[in-house]
Design an enzyme around this catalytic site. Structure first.
Site, PDB file in Angstrom:
ATOM      1  CB  SER A  91      -0.949   0.012   1.205  1.00 46.52           C
ATOM      2  OG  SER A  91      -1.995  -0.909   1.014  1.00 46.52           O
ATOM      3  CB  SER A 149      -4.415   2.067   4.012  1.00 46.98           C
ATOM      4  OG  SER A 149      -3.556   1.357   3.156  1.00 46.98           O
ATOM      5  CD  GLU A 185      -4.174  -2.459  -2.258  1.00 47.33           C
ATOM      6  OE1 GLU A 185      -4.322  -3.622  -1.822  1.00 47.33           O
ATOM      7  OE2 GLU A 185      -3.244  -1.717  -1.930  1.00 47.33           O
ATOM      8  N   GLY A 255       2.594   0.021   4.218  1.00 48.54           N
ATOM      9  CA  GLY A 255       2.058  -1.059   3.406  1.00 48.54           C
ATOM     10  C   GLY A 255       2.412  -2.407   4.013  1.00 48.54           C
TER      11      GLY A 255
END
Length: 311
Positions: A91, A149, A185, A255
């Site tokens: 991320s 996120s 994602e 991330g």
């Protein structure tokens, strides 16, 4: 421009206020100091025996592979450790896709509405799942992606860039021919050792972040908004922030992925002197290994110390 003077603001009201000011043409009080682009600085590596020992010991103590690249944007001195090895970017890419969006549409373009459909929602989407059947602006999506996120928000931002290929092309335009963006994602986190998809290096991540936050690719207002999003990142308190002295300002994006991957990229503003830009990346040998925030914090602390910023 003045250096950011406020620490991370977690209030949604404060964030909304800053965003409203930017859309009305006003700049927030917190703004980054522009520095020369990476190509304009002569960088001296701090890969001394002392540095090697620090990072070797950290890898042994935490049973992980570690990658570090940090640069003092004033002196050009750098700290390197596995800085050109590939890791899953996870991320951390959300900071860069949000920056690429700013470069693409500008401040005014962030007010465009994007429909949020039920089929868009993927895991870990705390902000967008509240807007199913309605819409969010591009600016709200970018903010949700960086600050919280939010995976669906990140996917919608990347979709606006032309998908992963468009995002990859945006990075190429700022000189990054290393990062390979191929999936969205959450599948981009399904990394296995040896897979080049959705990977990058600590050096490439640092250079990208430096270019967007401190360079001249974005306008002053665009850099200010990106900086606000990074400073308002709500998930980084145990990472690079934990490895920097109290009272310093940190804007970061974390991330996590398979094989214990844990990363954080950040711009660090000390009370005096020029900013540090850093990427800390890590992974482990088992697919289901837990990630280790303490390793990232310790690596950041070591890099800052090696750049003589604690004196």
């Amino acid at each position: 421009m003045a250096r950011p003077t406020s620490l991370r603001k977690t209030s949604a009201i404060a964030t909304a206020t800053v965003f409203a000011f930017l859309l009305s043409g006003c700049a927030p009080a917190t703004s980054p100091r522009a520095v020369p682009s990476p190509a304009a600085s002569t960088q001296t590596a701090k890969s001394s025996a002392n540095a090697d020992a620090k990072f070797t010991n950290l890898e042994a103590a935490h049973d992980a592979r570690l990658g570090v690249y940090a640069v003092d944007t004033g002196t050009g001195e750098e700290v390197v450790w596995r800085s050109d090895e590939r890791f899953a970017f996870a991320s951390t890419s959300k900071a860069l896709s949000a920056a690429a969006l700013l470069d693409s549409v500008g401040i005014a373009g962030l007010s465009a509405d994007v429909d949020v459909a039920a089929e868009d929602i993927v895991s870990s989407s705390p902000q967008t799942q509240q807007h199913v059947g309605a819409s969010m602006t591009l600016g709200e999506l970018a903010a949700a992606s960086v600050q919280h996120s939010d995976n669906t928000a990140a996917n919608l931002v990347v979709e606006h860039l032309g998908g992963p290929a468009g995002f990859d092309s945006a990075l190429s335009r700022i000189g990054d021919d290393t990062t390979e963006a191929t999936r969205t994602e959450p599948s981009l986190n399904e990394w296995v050792p040896g897979d080049r998809r959705d990977t990058t290096t600590p050096r490439a991540l640092t250079m990208d972040l430096r270019t967007y936050v401190l360079g001249d690719v974005l306008s002053g207002e665009e850099r200010e908004l990106l900086t606000t999003w990074l400073i308002d990142h709500s998930l980084g308190d145990t990472l690079v922030r934990a490895g920097t002295p109290q009272g310093w300002t940190v804007g970061d994006k974390s991330g996590a992925a398979a094989y214990g991957t844990r990363n954080d990229i950040a711009v660090i503003w000390p009370p005096s002197g020029s900013p540090i830009v850093i990427a800390v990346m890590s992974s482990r040998t088992e697919a289901d290994a837990e990630y280790d925030d303490a390793l990232v914090a310790a690596a950041a602390s070591a890099a800052v110390a090696l750049l003589d910023k604690r004196s």
